[in-house]
Write a protein that holds these residues in place. Structure first.
Motif, short mmCIF file in Angstrom:
data_model
loop_
_atom_site.label_atom_id
_atom_site.label_comp_id
_atom_site.label_asym_id
_atom_site.label_seq_id
_atom_site.Cartn_x
_atom_site.Cartn_y
_atom_site.Cartn_z
N THR A 127 5.29 70.10 78.21
CA THR A 127 5.55 70.23 79.63
C THR A 127 5.23 68.93 80.35
O THR A 127 4.16 68.37 80.15
CB THR A 127 4.67 71.36 80.23
OG1 THR A 127 4.88 72.52 79.45
CG2 THR A 127 5.05 71.64 81.66
N PRO A 128 6.15 68.43 81.18
CA PRO A 128 5.87 67.17 81.87
C PRO A 128 4.71 67.30 82.86
O PRO A 128 4.70 68.23 83.67
CB PRO A 128 7.18 66.87 82.62
CG PRO A 128 8.20 67.77 81.99
CD PRO A 128 7.47 68.97 81.49
N GLY A 129 3.75 66.41 82.77
CA GLY A 129 2.63 66.41 83.70
C GLY A 129 2.98 65.64 84.97
O GLY A 129 4.04 65.04 85.08
N PHE A 130 2.06 65.67 85.94
CA PHE A 130 2.33 65.02 87.23
C PHE A 130 2.29 63.51 87.09
O PHE A 130 1.27 62.93 86.70
CB PHE A 130 1.30 65.47 88.25
CG PHE A 130 1.41 64.78 89.58
CD1 PHE A 130 2.63 64.73 90.24
CD2 PHE A 130 0.31 64.18 90.16
CE1 PHE A 130 2.74 64.10 91.47
CE2 PHE A 130 0.41 63.54 91.38
CZ PHE A 130 1.63 63.50 92.04
N SER A 131 3.42 62.85 87.36
CA SER A 131 3.47 61.40 87.33
C SER A 131 4.72 60.96 88.07
O SER A 131 5.83 61.11 87.55
CB SER A 131 3.50 60.89 85.89
OG SER A 131 3.93 59.54 85.88
N THR A 132 4.55 60.45 89.27
CA THR A 132 5.74 60.02 90.02
C THR A 132 6.39 58.82 89.33
O THR A 132 7.60 58.65 89.41
CB THR A 132 5.39 59.65 91.47
OG1 THR A 132 4.30 58.75 91.44
CG2 THR A 132 5.01 60.88 92.28
N ARG A 133 5.57 58.04 88.62
CA ARG A 133 6.15 56.87 87.94
C ARG A 133 7.11 57.32 86.84
O ARG A 133 8.22 56.82 86.73
CB ARG A 133 5.03 55.99 87.37
CG ARG A 133 5.54 54.62 86.96
CD ARG A 133 4.44 53.78 86.38
NE ARG A 133 3.34 53.55 87.30
CZ ARG A 133 2.11 53.21 86.92
NH1 ARG A 133 1.82 53.08 85.64
NH2 ARG A 133 1.17 53.02 87.82
N ASP A 134 6.66 58.32 86.03
CA ASP A 134 7.54 58.84 84.98
C ASP A 134 8.80 59.47 85.60
O ASP A 134 9.89 59.33 85.07
CB ASP A 134 6.81 59.90 84.14
CG ASP A 134 5.78 59.25 83.22
OD1 ASP A 134 5.83 58.02 83.07
OD2 ASP A 134 4.93 59.98 82.68
N ALA A 135 8.59 60.16 86.72
CA ALA A 135 9.74 60.81 87.38
C ALA A 135 10.76 59.75 87.78
O ALA A 135 11.96 59.89 87.52
CB ALA A 135 9.26 61.59 88.59
N GLU A 136 10.29 58.67 88.42
CA GLU A 136 11.20 57.62 88.90
C GLU A 136 11.89 56.94 87.72
O GLU A 136 13.09 56.65 87.77
CB GLU A 136 10.42 56.58 89.71
CG GLU A 136 9.69 57.21 90.89
CD GLU A 136 10.12 56.63 92.22
OE1 GLU A 136 11.21 56.03 92.30
OE2 GLU A 136 9.33 56.77 93.18
#
Lengths: 535, 277
Positions: free
Chosen positions: A346-355
């Motif tokens: 499950t993807p954890g919280f990371s805006t950098r990974d999201a971007e």
């Protein structure tokens, strides 16, 4: 999912409090139960049809489970089930039959004896044909044989896992009196509103807008029970009024989070009032982001994972649920250790990974800083689903997705999402009911007709997921079946067709003189035969 | 005109104008004082007002800056209620003028239509319309106008009825001016003063209806409105009453300001009419 150790510790601590309160109450209950007293509880809705064999929903069970009993109830002990109208059950090795031994000496509230014919009638004519959940689980039920008055043998056309039938017993098997329903229009039978059952309480009166009244069934099969003389459900739709009523000791229980979460810390300090977080594990809700895979951007797994990365579950749980929830990793809640696997990507919280994922998928930020626009439909079912909609809009803007919130009332929301598919993202709250096959895998299975609510209306079709669901449905061995569901969780954890954010359930607020509160995993919707009021 | 202004400059008139100017200023300067998205989660949730200088009015349940929400809410409120008042007046004036000046069957038809709208409570009408059309700026504006246009229409019709038989109207007829031109260009300006005082009531009412709709969750969910802020704060009213109180006071102040202006304007114009029969 990665979680900080402090987070885990915090949750364990917050749940421990509820557990400790409940355990100490079991201690008092030993041999000290006081007979008598009228329990007054808050009710927020008045279902038009109260028949739990037709409408398997918590609003109906809340009242009806005291009057009409299932074959078995969920339990914290042993294999997770406590017998009710059935005393024993066993599945055949080929998965084509399940044999139930029924309780003897049970009578209906109108004095007629309870027999295997009632079970056969309920299963074939009601659960299989009319019940919202039974239509899925009992679809292959062919016949029910009744060799004698206390034996019922369910025969299935296709191998059906006995484990699934067993897990379905608490919610799906409310037994109706055949002598009142046979040969009538079951949906319009007057007994749907004036219930007749075998349970510890008899249905006495319903005054719309005011109350339901149930009274003690002196002929209940469990001698000495119930302890209460009567239960009155006072209709109190306003949360403020519920909180005031319990503080004033006018009611002794406010279940189903009738007292708003934000008020719990305050009301828990009122002398004589306790906040109980246990007793709802069997009806775990999941806060999810539903995704319309017909939208080109969202059909891309990288975009879906990016959205999952953009969500800060810690914030959602601490701020929206005020700590009364747990982070969710996938479609099976951690509570159900038989099926749950933590081994999910499950993807954890990371805006950098999201971007990064959004850039990789080819959706770069435009001149206004946004990558693309979406319509977001938060379900109006709970205050938290609405608030999470507001949060998600902001979380998506932070990674360059411009989400426009569209609000609807309940019928409008159901139509937009499950019939018209007129959404890009939606916030949902499906219920996990003790087995993935009851109301969970249907959210992933492809090929369902439009208009079936709380099912895969998302345009998601994955051959591997479909194959796993079909395989589990035909796997008789319980351990093997659980293994298939673990593979299923891994696959959807990677694909993220639906993003699971949190597991939440309800909170009860009770007066401390109410005893034996929350002593099974679906306590509020169980029969309350052993509940009593201290003087 | 100067006399009207002088009579307007009473205590109430000045106070109303100053308060209203402040609200307008807040709306105009919202992007300067509180730049960025007012719905962004800027800080820790539920910071009490006056305890953290970064959030002078505190933060709400999701950690949004209450001051930013209030200022941007002023903008939303003024846009919606201003637009609603404008639409109401345009529709009301057009219908009132046509009914009053042309008369006959058209008058009957339009006034029965007005009866029909007046027989349904304004707010129920607005509620029904927004629930069907879905919440958006346009639907809220239409919903507010739906119930409000009848008042200016009736007032104007009565004024026009009293003016349409005057000599100057006959003079224009004799000159060969088309009737609609006479109605809108020559008669209407003379009939406007009472409607102008009514405008304040319409604006105040529009603010209240808009706040009530957003309170019930029928406002535009993508912009901050005071009504929605009050509704959001209701869940925590026992532990954080400021969340409902602050936007509540803002609604009260704005409506009060508009009403004070309306009263002062009414008195100023009314006095002039008594003096110059």
């Amino acid at each position: 999912m990665k979680l900080g150790s402090s987070r885990r510790g915090f949750l364990a601590g917050s749940l421990g409090v509820g557990g400790a309160a409940a355990v100490s109450r079991f201690g008092w209950a030993q041999g000290a139960a006081r007979q008598g007293g009228t329990l007054v509880v808050a009710a927020d809705s008045e279902p038009r049809n109260l028949n739990p064999a037709i409408i398997a929903s918590n609003g109906v069970f809340y009242v009806a489970s005291k009057v009409i009993e299932p074959l078995a109830e969920q339990s914290y002990d042993g294999d997770g089930l406590a017998p009710r109208l059935a005393t024993a059950w066993s599945g055949a090795a080929d998965g084509k039959s399940v044999r139930f031994t029924l309780r003897q000496g049970v009578t209906w509230h109108d004095g007629k004896p309870f027999t295997s014919a009632d079970v056969a009638f309920s299963a074939l004519d009601v659960w299989r044909k009319l019940q919202n959940l039974g239509r899925v689980v009992f679809k292959d039920l062919e016949a029910v044989e009744t060799p004698d008055a206390s034996t019922a043998i369910f025969r299935f056309a296709k191998p059906t896992p006995a484990q699934l039938i067993q897990n379905a017993l608490p919610s799906l098997t409310a037994v109706l009196p055949k002598h009142l329903y046979e040969g009538t229009d079951i949906n319009a039978n007057p007994a749907n509103t004036r219930l007749v059952g075998t349970g510890p309480f008899r249905f006495v009166e319903h005054r719309p807008g005011q109350f339901y009244r149930l009274e003690r069934n002196a002929a209940y099969w469990d001698a000495g029970k119930p302890h209460l003389d009567a239960i009155v459900y006072r209709v109190l739709p306003d949360p403020g009024a519920v909180a005031a009523a319990i503080e004033a000791n006018e009611i002794q229980l406010a279940a189903f989070s009738a007292v708003p979460l934000a008020d719990l810390a305050r009301i828990g300090k009122v002398p004589g009032v306790v906040v109980v977080t246990k007793g709802y594990e069997g009806i775990t809700y999941q806060l999810t982001v539903e995704i319309n895979h017909r939208r080109k951007e969202l059909a891309d797994m990288r975009v879906r994972r990016a959205i999952a990365h953009a969500i800060d579950r810690k914030f959602v749980i601490d701020t929206i649920f005020l700590g009364y929830a747990k982070p969710a990793a996938g479609p099976v809640p951690a509570f159900d250790t038989r099926f749950y696997t933590p081994d999910v990507a499950t993807p954890g919280f990371s805006t950098r990974d999201a971007e990064r994922l959004l850039d990789e998928a080819g959706y770069r930020r435009g001149g206004d800083g946004m990558r693309f626009r979406l319509r977001l439909l938060p379900a109006p079912f709970f205050e938290q689903t609405r608030q999470f909609g507001d949060y998600l809009r902001q979380a998506l803007r932070a990674v360059g997705i411009d989400a426009e919130v569209v609000r609807n009332d309940t019928p409008g929301h159901l139509k937009a999402v499950y019939t018209d598919h007129n959404f890009d993202l939606a916030v949902g709250s499906p219920v996990y009911r003790n087995d993935p096959a009851i109301s969970t895998t249907i959210l992933y299975q492809s090929g369902l007709p439009a208009g079936v609510p709380f099912a895969n209306q998302y345009g998601y079709a994955d051959a591997e997921v479909d194959a796993l669901i079909a395989k589990a449905a035909a796997t008789i061995d319980g351990a093997e079946r659980a293994r298939v569901y673990r593979d299923f969780q891994k696959r959807v954890g990677e694909q993220q067709p639906i993003i699971h954010v949190a597991e939440f359930s309800f909170i009860s607020v009770a007066r401390d003189r109410l005893r034996n509160v929350a002593n099974n995993p679906r306590w509020t919707t169980s029969n309350w035969a052993d509940t009593w009021l201290a003087s | 005109m100067r006399a009207v202004l002088r009579r307007f400059a009473t205590g109430g008139g000045i106070a109303g104008t100053v308060l209203f100017a402040l609200v307008v200023l807040a709306a105009l300067l919202a992007a300067v004082i509180a730049p960025g998205d007012p719905m962004a989660m800027a800080g820790r949730p539920l910071i009490q007002p006056f305890s953290d200088w970064r959030f002078p009015l505190g933060t709400d349940r999701l950690g949004r800056d209450v001051l930013a929400e209030l200022l941007h809410g002023a903008r939303a409120t003024l846009i919606v209620s201003g637009a609603a008042a404008l639409v109401t007046l345009l529709v009301g004036i057009t219908i009132g003028t046509l009914a009053g000046f042309i008369g006959g069957r058209l008058d009957d038809a339009l006034m029965r239509l007005a009866d029909a709208f007046q027989s349904v409570p304004t707010f129920i009408l607005a509620l029904a319309f927004v629930s069907i059309a879905g919440p958006s700026l346009a639907s809220v504006v239409t919903a507010v106008s739906l119930g409000a246009w009848t008042a200016p229409a009736r007032v104007l019709r009565a004024e026009i009825l009293s003016l349409r038989r005057r000599e100057f109207v006959d003079a224009y007829r004799v000159l060969g001016m088309p009737p609609l031109q006479i109605a809108f260009r020559e008669v209407l300006p003379n009939a406007l003063p009472p409607v102008i005082t009514l405008a304040a009531v319409i604006v105040a009412n529009a603010i209240l209806v808009e706040a009530a709709l957003s309170f019930l969750g029928l406002g535009n969910p993508n912009s901050v409105t005071w009504g929605a802020m009050i509704a959001e704060g209701r869940a925590v009213i026992r532990s954080a009453p400021y969340l409902s109180a602050i936007p509540g006071v803002a609604v009260v102040v704005t409506v009060l300001a508009v009403n004070l202006i309306g009263d002062a304007a009414n008195e100023a114009i009314h006095a002039r009419r008594v003096q110059v029969p």
